[in-house]
Design a protein around this motif. Structure first.
Motif, PDB file in Angstrom:
ATOM      1  N   PHE A  63      -3.455  18.811  40.719  1.00 18.48           N
ATOM      2  CA  PHE A  63      -1.884  18.361  40.445  1.00 18.48           C
ATOM      3  C   PHE A  63      -1.872  17.369  41.976  1.00 18.48           C
ATOM      4  CE2 PHE A  63       2.276  18.394  41.125  1.00 18.48           C
ATOM      5  CZ  PHE A  63       2.906  18.009  40.072  1.00 18.48           C
ATOM      6  N   TYR A  64      -2.446  18.289  42.936  1.00 18.70           N
ATOM      7  CA  TYR A  64      -1.925  17.616  44.266  1.00 18.70           C
ATOM      8  C   TYR A  64      -3.218  16.363  44.363  1.00 18.70           C
ATOM      9  CZ  TYR A  64      -1.917  16.946  49.630  1.00 18.70           C
ATOM     10  OH  TYR A  64      -2.098  16.727  50.867  1.00 18.70           O
ATOM     11  N   LYS A  65      -3.837  16.194  44.062  1.00 19.22           N
ATOM     12  CA  LYS A  65      -4.457  15.119  44.136  1.00 19.22           C
ATOM     13  C   LYS A  65      -4.578  13.921  43.688  1.00 19.22           C
ATOM     14  CE  LYS A  65      -8.849  17.098  45.872  1.00 19.22           C
ATOM     15  NZ  LYS A  65     -10.132  17.475  46.224  1.00 19.22           N
ATOM     16  N   GLU A  66      -3.567  14.495  42.230  1.00 16.70           N
ATOM     17  CA  GLU A  66      -3.244  12.866  41.069  1.00 16.70           C
ATOM     18  C   GLU A  66      -2.301  12.952  41.664  1.00 16.70           C
ATOM     19  OE1 GLU A  66      -3.136  11.144  38.332  1.00 16.70           O
ATOM     20  OE2 GLU A  66      -4.722  12.717  38.043  1.00 16.70           O
ATOM     21  N   PHE A  67      -1.576  13.771  42.727  1.00 16.44           N
ATOM     22  CA  PHE A  67      -0.003  13.392  42.942  1.00 16.44           C
ATOM     23  C   PHE A  67      -0.607  12.109  44.112  1.00 16.44           C
ATOM     24  CE2 PHE A  67       2.836  14.112  47.333  1.00 16.44           C
ATOM     25  CZ  PHE A  67       4.090  13.615  46.558  1.00 16.44           C
ATOM     26  N   LYS A  68      -1.556  12.496  44.979  1.00 17.95           N
ATOM     27  CA  LYS A  68      -1.242  11.442  46.231  1.00 17.95           C
ATOM     28  C   LYS A  68      -1.924  10.191  45.443  1.00 17.95           C
ATOM     29  CE  LYS A  68      -4.449  14.236  48.753  1.00 17.95           C
ATOM     30  NZ  LYS A  68      -5.888  14.498  49.521  1.00 17.95           N
ATOM     31  N   ALA A  69      -3.439  10.115  44.310  1.00 20.85           N
ATOM     32  CA  ALA A  69      -3.595   8.739  43.488  1.00 20.85           C
ATOM     33  C   ALA A  69      -2.003   8.431  43.680  1.00 20.85           C
ATOM     34  CB  ALA A  69      -3.906   9.642  43.136  1.00 20.85           C
ATOM     35  N   MET A  70      -1.450   9.171  43.360  1.00 22.98           N
ATOM     36  CA  MET A  70       0.005   8.140  42.454  1.00 22.98           C
ATOM     37  C   MET A  70       0.526   7.651  43.532  1.00 22.98           C
ATOM     38  SD  MET A  70       3.546   9.569  40.558  1.00 22.98           S
ATOM     39  CE  MET A  70       4.459  10.342  41.880  1.00 22.98           C
ATOM     40  N   LEU A  71       0.591   8.607  44.818  1.00 18.51           N
ATOM     41  CA  LEU A  71       1.890   7.347  45.955  1.00 18.51           C
ATOM     42  C   LEU A  71       0.954   6.662  46.679  1.00 18.51           C
ATOM     43  CD1 LEU A  71       2.656  10.960  47.695  1.00 18.51           C
ATOM     44  CD2 LEU A  71       4.083   9.340  45.942  1.00 18.51           C
ATOM     45  N   ARG A  72      -1.132   6.319  46.634  1.00 20.73           N
ATOM     46  CA  ARG A  72      -1.095   5.197  46.612  1.00 20.73           C
ATOM     47  C   ARG A  72      -1.277   4.708  45.796  1.00 20.73           C
ATOM     48  NH1 ARG A  72      -6.591   9.334  49.747  1.00 20.73           N
ATOM     49  NH2 ARG A  72      -4.517  10.699  51.267  1.00 20.73           N
ATOM     50  N   CYS A  73      -0.652   4.377  44.716  1.00 23.75           N
ATOM     51  CA  CYS A  73      -0.879   3.472  43.206  1.00 23.75           C
ATOM     52  C   CYS A  73      -2.278   3.224  43.052  1.00 23.75           C
ATOM     53  CB  CYS A  73      -0.619   1.705  44.163  1.00 23.75           C
ATOM     54  SG  CYS A  73       1.149   1.920  44.577  1.00 23.75           S
ATOM     55  N   GLN A  74      -3.325   4.226  42.956  1.00 26.24           N
ATOM     56  CA  GLN A  74      -5.007   4.079  42.014  1.00 26.24           C
ATOM     57  C   GLN A  74      -4.983   4.460  41.542  1.00 26.24           C
ATOM     58  OE1 GLN A  74      -6.782   7.186  45.148  1.00 26.24           O
ATOM     59  NE2 GLN A  74      -6.437   5.465  47.382  1.00 26.24           N
ATOM     60  N   PRO A  75      -5.888   4.847  40.399  1.00 24.95           N
ATOM     61  CA  PRO A  75      -6.194   5.157  39.318  1.00 24.95           C
ATOM     62  C   PRO A  75      -6.088   6.447  38.830  1.00 24.95           C
ATOM     63  CG  PRO A  75      -7.572   3.650  39.979  1.00 24.95           C
ATOM     64  CD  PRO A  75      -7.028   3.960  40.864  1.00 24.95           C
ATOM     65  N   ARG A  76      -5.693   7.230  37.569  1.00 20.56           N
ATOM     66  CA  ARG A  76      -5.981   8.442  37.218  1.00 20.56           C
ATOM     67  C   ARG A  76      -6.623   9.141  37.779  1.00 20.56           C
ATOM     68  NH1 ARG A  76      -5.405   9.352  31.133  1.00 20.56           N
ATOM     69  NH2 ARG A  76      -5.782  11.431  31.501  1.00 20.56           N
ATOM     70  N   TYR A  77      -6.232  10.200  39.184  1.00 18.68           N
ATOM     71  CA  TYR A  77      -7.475  11.587  39.540  1.00 18.68           C
ATOM     72  C   TYR A  77      -8.793  11.527  38.720  1.00 18.68           C
ATOM     73  CZ  TYR A  77      -9.401  14.836  42.883  1.00 18.68           C
ATOM     74  OH  TYR A  77     -10.736  15.760  42.613  1.00 18.68           O
ATOM     75  N   GLU A  78      -8.631  12.045  37.820  1.00 21.45           N
ATOM     76  CA  GLU A  78      -9.363  12.379  36.715  1.00 21.45           C
ATOM     77  C   GLU A  78     -10.220  11.610  36.122  1.00 21.45           C
ATOM     78  OE1 GLU A  78      -8.253  13.868  33.328  1.00 21.45           O
ATOM     79  OE2 GLU A  78      -6.445  12.530  32.854  1.00 21.45           O
ATOM     80  N   TRP A  79     -10.293  10.146  36.386  1.00 18.30           N
ATOM     81  CA  TRP A  79     -11.002   9.448  36.194  1.00 18.30           C
ATOM     82  C   TRP A  79     -11.940   8.973  37.535  1.00 18.30           C
ATOM     83  CZ3 TRP A  79     -11.615   8.996  30.988  1.00 18.30           C
ATOM     84  CH2 TRP A  79     -10.602   9.721  30.313  1.00 18.30           C
TER      85      TRP A  79
END
Length: 357
Positions: free
Chosen positions: A331-347
């Motif tokens: 959840f934390y890494k997905e949140f960081k990816a969202m803040l950085r406008c990166q693709p979904r973390y799980e992919w």
């Protein structure tokens, strides 16, 4: 969470206290210290709680949508929980803050708003409790019966279960549209419409609400958490099996992290709401006696205790996002990816060989 004393607002308690002080002493007496502390808490704490809670719940919803709620039933529960917590915060906190700051009660705007307020508050508190029950049961089934889990929990069945639960709770609380409103036998206050309805609210529905929102959910979550903790301890003692593929092991680790996160979340729910539940049980026995004997100081103390317990219980609707980011690595890494406008973390978290990038 039980909200059995919402019909008797803090303003009514204060009016009762002051009137009895004047009647007993024939002078105007200053409010008790407990009254001042309670009023100060309602003036200062709701806004920070509202800001923290709304920010956390909105971020939780955005992160959960990125994580893919269609393929993971647990995330569907968490999404509904965040929406329900948001409804609780927007309904309760602004109303109390406006009342104590500007001496204006939003419930008295109209008869419809008065009825709707009680219905939404009781319904949202109860629904929040039962969503946590659903999460606890889902985790218990997944950890104890992993082979049957995928057949039992599908997106469609989870949605049906959530809507059926909401419908049942609506039936439990629909009486507010008939028993409560702006009445004229008691100075136009927003409460029970007649003495008969008042008796139902104070001596019948109080126990229904206590069971529906607190006691039954508490018992179910307690049992499920015991089962979850037992499984977690067993998994921690297990050595990796060489026969398992790397993707299977990765899924197991993710499941364990999710389970730990939900155990902590439900444990905080129990800790935060238990004081309010205990207060309402004690209140049912002590407050009538204090009112009969006109013990204004004791009523002021109970008023303060209720305020503290109520605000602690409301904190349960504010902290989920912060618990998720602190405990669940995904959840934390997905949140960081969202803040950085990166693709979904799980992919992008793993390379084709299964190694972390």
């Amino acid at each position: 969470m039980s909200t059995v004393s919402l019909n008797t607002t803090l303003s009514q308690v204060e009016e009762f206290t002051r009137s009895n002080l004047t009647e007993n002493n024939n002078v105007t007496t200053a409010p008790f210290l407990e009254e001042n502390v309670s009023e100060l808490m309602w003036k200062t704490l709701p806004i920070p709680l509202l800001c923290v809670g709304l920010a956390g719940n909105i971020l939780t919803i955005k992160v959960l949508l990125r994580m893919g709620i269609r393929r993971q039933p647990t995330l569907m529960f968490l999404l509904f929980l965040s929406v329900t917590d948001t409804v609780v915060l927007l309904t309760v906190l602004p109303r109390y803050w406006i009342y104590y700051t500007f001496k204006f009660d939003l419930k008295l705007v109209s008869n419809a708003i008065c009825k709707l307020y009680f219905f939404i508050v009781y319904l949202s508190f109860q629904y929040s409790s039962w969503i946590l029950v659903g999460i606890s049961i889902e985790r218990a089934v997944k950890t104890n019966f992993p082979l049957r889990y995928k057949n039992v929990y599908t997106r469609k069945r989870v949605l049906i279960g959530l809507f059926l639960t909401l419908l049942c709770l609506c039936c439990v609380n629909v009486h507010f549209f008939f028993t409560n409103g702006i009445n004229y036998y008691n100075e136009g206050k927003c409460e029970s419409l007649s003495p008969e309805y008042l008796h139902f609210d104070e001596f019948v529905f109080v126990y229904i609400d206590l069971c529906v929102s607190s006691i039954i959910p508490f018992l179910i979550m307690f049992v499920c958490n015991i089962l979850l903790i037992r499984i977690l301890r067993i998994k921690q003692r297990e050595r990796p099996n060489l026969m398992h593929g790397i993707f299977v092991k990765r899924a197991n680790r993710s499941s364990v992290k999710m389970t730990k996160m939900l155990v902590v979340g439900t444990a905080y729910f129990i800790i935060a709401t238990a004081p309010l539940c205990i207060y309402y049980i004690v209140d049912s026995y002590l407050l009538p006696g204090y009112e009969k004997s006109k013990n204004a100081s004791a009523i002021a103390r109970m008023n303060l205790i209720r305020t503290v317990c109520f605000l602690i219980a409301l904190s349960n609707n504010c902290v989920n996002f912060y618990l998720y980011t602190a405990i669940n690595d995904r959840f934390y890494k997905e949140f960081k990816a969202m803040l950085r406008c990166q693709p979904r973390y799980e992919w992008c978290i793993h390379s084709p060989l299964g190694k972390r990038l």
